[in-house]
Design an enzyme around this catalytic site. Structure first.
Site, mmCIF file in Angstrom:
data_model
loop_
_atom_site.group_PDB
_atom_site.id
_atom_site.type_symbol
_atom_site.label_atom_id
_atom_site.label_comp_id
_atom_site.label_asym_id
_atom_site.label_seq_id
_atom_site.Cartn_x
_atom_site.Cartn_y
_atom_site.Cartn_z
ATOM 1 N N GLU A 17 0.840 -1.205 0.000
ATOM 2 C CA GLU A 17 0.000 0.000 0.000
ATOM 3 C C GLU A 17 0.871 1.249 0.000
ATOM 4 O OE1 GLU A 17 -2.790 1.482 -0.026
ATOM 5 O OE2 GLU A 17 -4.393 0.019 0.261
ATOM 6 N N ASN A 145 -9.550 5.688 2.227
ATOM 7 C CA ASN A 145 -8.578 5.260 1.230
ATOM 8 C C ASN A 145 -8.095 6.410 0.371
ATOM 9 O OD1 ASN A 145 -7.224 2.765 0.916
ATOM 10 N ND2 ASN A 145 -9.191 1.710 1.001
ATOM 11 N N ASP A 195 -9.687 1.739 -4.422
ATOM 12 C CA ASP A 195 -8.803 1.742 -3.249
ATOM 13 C C ASP A 195 -7.939 3.007 -3.293
ATOM 14 O OD1 ASP A 195 -6.967 1.172 -1.224
ATOM 15 O OD2 ASP A 195 -6.987 -0.968 -1.591
HETATM 16 ZN ZN ZN Z 1 -5.832 1.487 0.377
#
Ligand code: ZN
Length: 289
Positions: A17, A145, A195
Site C-alpha cells: 500500500e 482510502n 482503493d
Molecule cells: Zn488502500
C-alpha cells in the site's frame, strides 16, 4: 493502446500500500501494512521492519519521512530507522487504525482511519499541519482510502472504499478545509472496489481496483473510465507517479484474503509494479516540517 505493467519487486506483500515518490532522492516509498514493513525502492528494495501497522508515508521537507502507524502520526529517520511519535488524534477508538494518507501542496499530511473489522463507519479523515495541529475533516468513514487533488489544488478527491464512489470536495489550500461534498465517480461492482488513487496534470484520476486486477484512468468531470490496465494481481491497492519525468506509475498489490487457487492464478499478488504511461503525474508533495 495495450499497456503492460512490469513487476519491479516480487515482494509477495500481504498488504502492499501507500506508494509515495521522493523526487529529491528518487526513492519510491511503500508499505506492507499487515507485515509492519516500510519499503524503500530505488533499483533495489530495502525493507525496514517497523513492527506496527504502518499504513502511509510521505517525504518531509527537512528530510526523513512522516508515517502513520497504528493510530499515530510518526516520524522516521530512514538512515537510523528510529521512529518518534508526533501526535495521536483525540477520540480514536482502540479498534481503529490509520489507513491511506498523502500530503497537500501546502505541506499538510492528510490521513484517514478505519475500523479493523472493515464494517463499522467509525473512521475519520484527519489533517496534520506542519505545526502539529490535527484537524478532523470527516467522520463516519468505513475504510478511508484514496486521496488526490486536481492540478489547481481546488478540488480534493476522496475514496471511502465500501461506497464504491469517488467523492469530490472544494478544497481550500489556505485553510485546508473541505466544502460541498458531491459524487464524482461511481465504480461499477463488476470492476471491483476503488482503493488508492493519484492524479495527473490533465486532471484525470488513476484508481487502483481491489478485486479488479487493474488500474484505471477516469475523467472526474464526466465520471467515465478512460483506460483500464490489467495486472497479474487480483487485489490492486494503490498507485503513484514517479521517475524523473513523473510518467512511471508505480502500483502496489496484496496477497491478503486470497485463497491458494486464486494465488496460483495471480502469483504476482503482493508485487510492486511499474507502468510506463504517456501521462505526467502530479508530484508527491512533502510534509512541510
Ligand atoms: Zn488502500
Amino acid at each position: 493502446m495495450i499497456r503492460k505493467a512490469e513487476l519491479v519487486v516480487d515482494a509477495q506483500a500481504w498488504l502492499g500500500e501507500g506508494p509515495a515518490w521522493d523526487a529529491r532522492t528518487q526513492n519510491l516509498y511503500w508499505v506492507d501494512i499487515l507485515a509492519g514493513k516500510l519499503h524503500i525502492f530505488r533499483d533495489v528494495d530495502r525493507v525496514l521492519e517497523l513492527g506496527e501497522s504502518v499504513s502511509a508515508v510521505a517525504p518531509c521537507r527537512s528530510g526523513g519521512v512522516i508515517l502513520t502507524m497504528g493510530r499515530a502520526f510518526c516520524r522516521l529517520d530512514p538512515d537510523s530507522g528510529a521512529v518518534s511519535q508526533l501526535a495521536v488524534p483525540d477520540g480514536e477508538l482502540d479498534e481503529n487504525r490509520f489507513n491511506d494518507g498523502k500530503c497537500d501542496a501546502a505541506g499538510r499530511f492528510l490521513a484517514g482511519t478505519m475500523n479493523r473489522d472493515e464494517r463499522q463507519p467509525t473512521g475519520s479523515l484527519y489533517s496534520l499541519d506542519p505545526g502539529g495541529t490535527i484537524t478532523r475533516l470527516l467522520t463516519g468513514v468505513t475504510i478511508s482510502n484514496g486521496i488526490a487533488w486536481s492540478p489547481d489544488h481546488r478540488t480534493l478527491y476522496y475514496i471511502d472504499t465500501p461506497t464504491r464512489e469517488v467523492h469530490a470536495f472544494d478544497y481550500d489550500l489556505e485553510t485546508g478545509l473541505l466544502a460541498n461534498r458531491r459524487s464524482a465517480i461511481r465504480v461499477p461492482a463488476e470492476m471491483g472496489w476503488p482503493d488508492g488513487m493519484t492524479s495527473d496534470t490533465s486532471g484525470c484520476l488513476w484508481i487502483a481496483l481491489w478485486g479488479g486486477a487493474s488500474v484505471t484512468r477516469w475523467d472526474p468531470q464526466s465520471g467515465e473510465p478512460l483506460e483500464q490496465v490489467h495486472l497479474p494481481a487480483l487485489n490492486v491497492s494503490s498507485c503513484v507517479f514517479g521517475g524523473e519525468e513523473l510518467n512511471d506509475l508505480y502500483i502496489t498489490s496484496a496477497r491478503a484474503g486470497l485463497d491458494e487457487a486464486t494465488l496460483q492464478e495471480y502469483p504476482q499478488s503482493g508485487g510492486l509494479f511499474r507502468l510506463s504511461t504517456n501521462a505526467v503525474g502530479m508530484p508527491t508533495f512533502e510534509f512541510g516540517a
